[in-house]
Design a protein around this motif. Sequence first.
Motif, PDB file in Angstrom:
ATOM      1  N   ALA A   1       1.143  -1.054  -0.386  1.00  0.00           N
ATOM      2  CA  ALA A   1      -0.187  -0.687   0.230  1.00  0.00           C
ATOM      3  C   ALA A   1       0.926   1.187   0.263  1.00  0.00           C
ATOM      4  O   ALA A   1       0.599   2.307  -0.470  1.00  0.00           O
ATOM      5  CB  ALA A   1      -0.928   0.252   1.221  1.00  0.00           C
ATOM      6  N   ALA A   2       1.294   1.162   0.633  1.00  0.00           N
ATOM      7  CA  ALA A   2       3.141   2.252   0.570  1.00  0.00           C
ATOM      8  C   ALA A   2       3.495   2.256  -0.350  1.00  0.00           C
ATOM      9  O   ALA A   2       3.556   4.115  -1.010  1.00  0.00           O
ATOM     10  CB  ALA A   2       3.894   2.346   1.865  1.00  0.00           C
ATOM     11  N   ARG A   3       4.084   1.252  -1.353  1.00  0.00           N
ATOM     12  CA  ARG A   3       4.812   1.632  -2.251  1.00  0.00           C
ATOM     13  C   ARG A   3       3.666   2.233  -3.240  1.00  0.00           C
ATOM     14  O   ARG A   3       3.898   3.360  -3.957  1.00  0.00           O
ATOM     15  CB  ARG A   3       5.202   0.614  -2.757  1.00  0.00           C
ATOM     16  CG  ARG A   3       6.266   0.436  -4.003  1.00  0.00           C
ATOM     17  CD  ARG A   3       6.829  -0.721  -4.433  1.00  0.00           C
ATOM     18  NE  ARG A   3       4.792  -1.230  -5.096  1.00  0.00           N
ATOM     19  CZ  ARG A   3       4.645  -2.773  -4.502  1.00  0.00           C
ATOM     20  NH1 ARG A   3       6.140  -3.009  -3.116  1.00  0.00           N
ATOM     21  NH2 ARG A   3       3.643  -3.740  -4.815  1.00  0.00           N
ATOM     22  N   LYS A   4       2.302   1.659  -3.945  1.00  0.00           N
ATOM     23  CA  LYS A   4       1.634   2.196  -4.500  1.00  0.00           C
ATOM     24  C   LYS A   4       1.395   3.726  -4.661  1.00  0.00           C
ATOM     25  O   LYS A   4       0.957   4.434  -4.754  1.00  0.00           O
ATOM     26  CB  LYS A   4       0.128   1.169  -3.845  1.00  0.00           C
ATOM     27  CG  LYS A   4      -0.206   0.133  -4.863  1.00  0.00           C
ATOM     28  CD  LYS A   4      -1.437  -0.697  -4.665  1.00  0.00           C
ATOM     29  CE  LYS A   4      -1.344  -1.767  -5.197  1.00  0.00           C
ATOM     30  NZ  LYS A   4      -0.781  -2.194  -6.723  1.00  0.00           N
ATOM     31  N   LYS A   5       0.875   3.756  -3.594  1.00  0.00           N
ATOM     32  CA  LYS A   5       0.799   5.929  -2.593  1.00  0.00           C
ATOM     33  C   LYS A   5       1.830   6.288  -3.579  1.00  0.00           C
ATOM     34  O   LYS A   5       1.939   7.172  -3.320  1.00  0.00           O
ATOM     35  CB  LYS A   5       0.643   5.506  -1.053  1.00  0.00           C
ATOM     36  CG  LYS A   5      -0.991   5.393  -1.273  1.00  0.00           C
ATOM     37  CD  LYS A   5      -1.604   5.096   0.786  1.00  0.00           C
ATOM     38  CE  LYS A   5      -1.221   6.410   1.476  1.00  0.00           C
ATOM     39  NZ  LYS A   5      -1.366   5.548   2.681  1.00  0.00           N
ATOM     40  N   ALA A   6       2.243   5.643  -2.775  1.00  0.00           N
ATOM     41  CA  ALA A   6       4.406   6.967  -3.079  1.00  0.00           C
ATOM     42  C   ALA A   6       4.279   6.829  -4.780  1.00  0.00           C
ATOM     43  O   ALA A   6       5.257   8.100  -5.527  1.00  0.00           O
ATOM     44  CB  ALA A   6       5.631   5.706  -2.586  1.00  0.00           C
ATOM     45  N   GLN A   7       4.317   5.412  -5.043  1.00  0.00           N
ATOM     46  CA  GLN A   7       4.062   5.950  -7.019  1.00  0.00           C
ATOM     47  C   GLN A   7       3.337   6.874  -7.403  1.00  0.00           C
ATOM     48  O   GLN A   7       3.404   7.653  -8.601  1.00  0.00           O
ATOM     49  CB  GLN A   7       4.214   4.718  -7.276  1.00  0.00           C
ATOM     50  CG  GLN A   7       5.490   3.732  -6.975  1.00  0.00           C
ATOM     51  CD  GLN A   7       5.359   2.905  -7.668  1.00  0.00           C
ATOM     52  OE1 GLN A   7       3.967   1.865  -8.108  1.00  0.00           O
ATOM     53  NE2 GLN A   7       5.932   1.100  -7.770  1.00  0.00           N
TER      54      GLN A   7
END
Length: 93
Positions: free
Chosen positions: A79-85
């Motif tokens: 989830a953090a990776r998706k939001k950061a991207q």
Amino acid sequence: MANNKSAEKRIRTNERNRLQNLLYKSSVRTLTKKFLKDLEVYKESKTPEQKEKLTKMLGAVYSLIDKGTKRNVFHPNTAARKKAQLSASLKSV
């Protein structure tokens, strides 16, 4: 097939959870695609209305990702990776 009552219940539970997870995952993918499409339009002609629309859409995607994480559909790091991207794609414009 299931040989006892508890196995039958697990089958029903797994199917219910699979459908709920599918709903979250497909919704996140759909909103992400819409966001990226609108981002491309914004790159062409930068107007304040489009910028406002993008920020609202980003908030909606964040909300859906967070809800999915809370219900164990997404791993917290995913989830953090998706939001950061998504955030990085908006900042790069």
